[in-house]
Design a protein around this motif. Structure first.
Motif, short mmCIF file in Angstrom:
data_model
loop_
_atom_site.label_atom_id
_atom_site.label_comp_id
_atom_site.label_asym_id
_atom_site.label_seq_id
_atom_site.Cartn_x
_atom_site.Cartn_y
_atom_site.Cartn_z
N SER A 1 0.82 -1.21 0.00
CA SER A 1 0.00 0.00 0.00
C SER A 1 0.85 1.25 0.00
O SER A 1 0.39 2.30 -0.40
N SER A 2 2.10 1.15 0.45
CA SER A 2 2.93 2.34 0.50
C SER A 2 3.60 2.63 -0.84
O SER A 2 4.08 3.72 -1.05
N LYS B 1 1.11 3.82 -6.99
CA LYS B 1 0.62 3.17 -8.20
C LYS B 1 0.46 4.24 -9.27
O LYS B 1 0.20 5.39 -8.96
N TYR C 1 -0.74 7.63 -7.74
CA TYR C 1 -1.50 7.66 -6.50
C TYR C 1 -0.82 6.80 -5.43
O TYR C 1 -0.31 5.72 -5.72
N SER C 2 -0.80 7.32 -4.22
CA SER C 2 -0.32 6.56 -3.07
C SER C 2 -1.24 6.86 -1.90
O SER C 2 -1.75 7.97 -1.77
N GLU C 3 -1.44 5.87 -1.03
CA GLU C 3 -2.31 6.03 0.13
C GLU C 3 -1.65 6.83 1.25
O GLU C 3 -2.24 7.06 2.27
N ARG C 4 -0.41 7.22 1.06
CA ARG C 4 0.27 8.02 2.07
C ARG C 4 0.97 9.20 1.41
O ARG C 4 1.14 9.24 0.20
N ASP D 1 -2.64 14.10 2.96
CA ASP D 1 -2.66 12.79 3.63
C ASP D 1 -2.24 11.67 2.70
O ASP D 1 -1.78 10.63 3.14
N ASN D 2 -2.45 11.88 1.42
CA ASN D 2 -2.03 10.90 0.42
C ASN D 2 -1.38 11.68 -0.72
O ASN D 2 -1.29 12.89 -0.67
N HIS E 1 -1.46 12.33 -4.81
CA HIS E 1 -2.22 12.14 -6.04
C HIS E 1 -1.73 13.15 -7.06
O HIS E 1 -1.75 14.34 -6.81
#
Length: 155
Positions: free
Chosen positions: A62-63, A66, A81-84, A113-114, A116
């Motif tokens: 998840s880190s 993508k 995009y990344s979740e962090r 927070d992420n 994008h």
């Protein structure tokens, strides 16, 4: 008297089943139960290790940012995009675009927070041969990989 004997037989059968499940070679009831207790502790440790490995793999997957690259009529649309939050990733990606000779004509970026990024890039007029989407994909992938490796050493 029959029910008492039946309970004893049932208990003996259950202990033998417990002995076989735990691979115990013990003969006495107490030893079978001790072996079963050790077996349960080993299973708990294995579950804990498996949970830690699963959590680690989920964090690493998840880190990792993508991305996608779409070929448009006159350029490329790059989405990352990344979740962090990913400090420094935007710079790494813009440097990769510059090395390719892509001008960022329009971009939307969120880094709170992420992470994008949605960037539309067109080729410089100097590029007569044109740039393929494969080259852009490779450059973005390499920029993310280099950024990620540099980030691992800082943590």
């Amino acid at each position: 008297m029959v029910p008492r004997e039946q309970k004893r037989t049932t208990l003996h059968e259950k202990l033998q089943l417990l002995r076989s499940v735990t691979n115990s070679h013990a003969v006495s009831e107490t030893s079978i139960i001790v072996d079963a207790s050790k077996y349960i502790q080993e299973l708990k440790q294995k579950v804990e290790i498996a949970n830690q490995e699963l959590a680690a793999s989920q964090i690493s997957s998840s880190s990792c940012p993508k991305f996608s690259v779409e070929t448009l009529e006159k350029g490329f649309l790059v989405k990352v995009y990344s979740e962090r939050s990913c400090p420094g990733l935007l710079v790494a990606l813009l440097e990769a675009f510059e090395e390719l000779g892509l001008n960022v004509l329009e971009a939307r970026v969120s880094c709170t927070d992420n992470f994008h990024l949605q960037a539309f890039g067109g080729e410089n007029d100097e590029n007569e041969d044109g740039i393929s989407s494969g080259v852009v994909i490779e450059a973005v992938s390499e920029a993310i990989k280099n950024w990620s490796e540099g980030n691992d050493h800082q943590d």
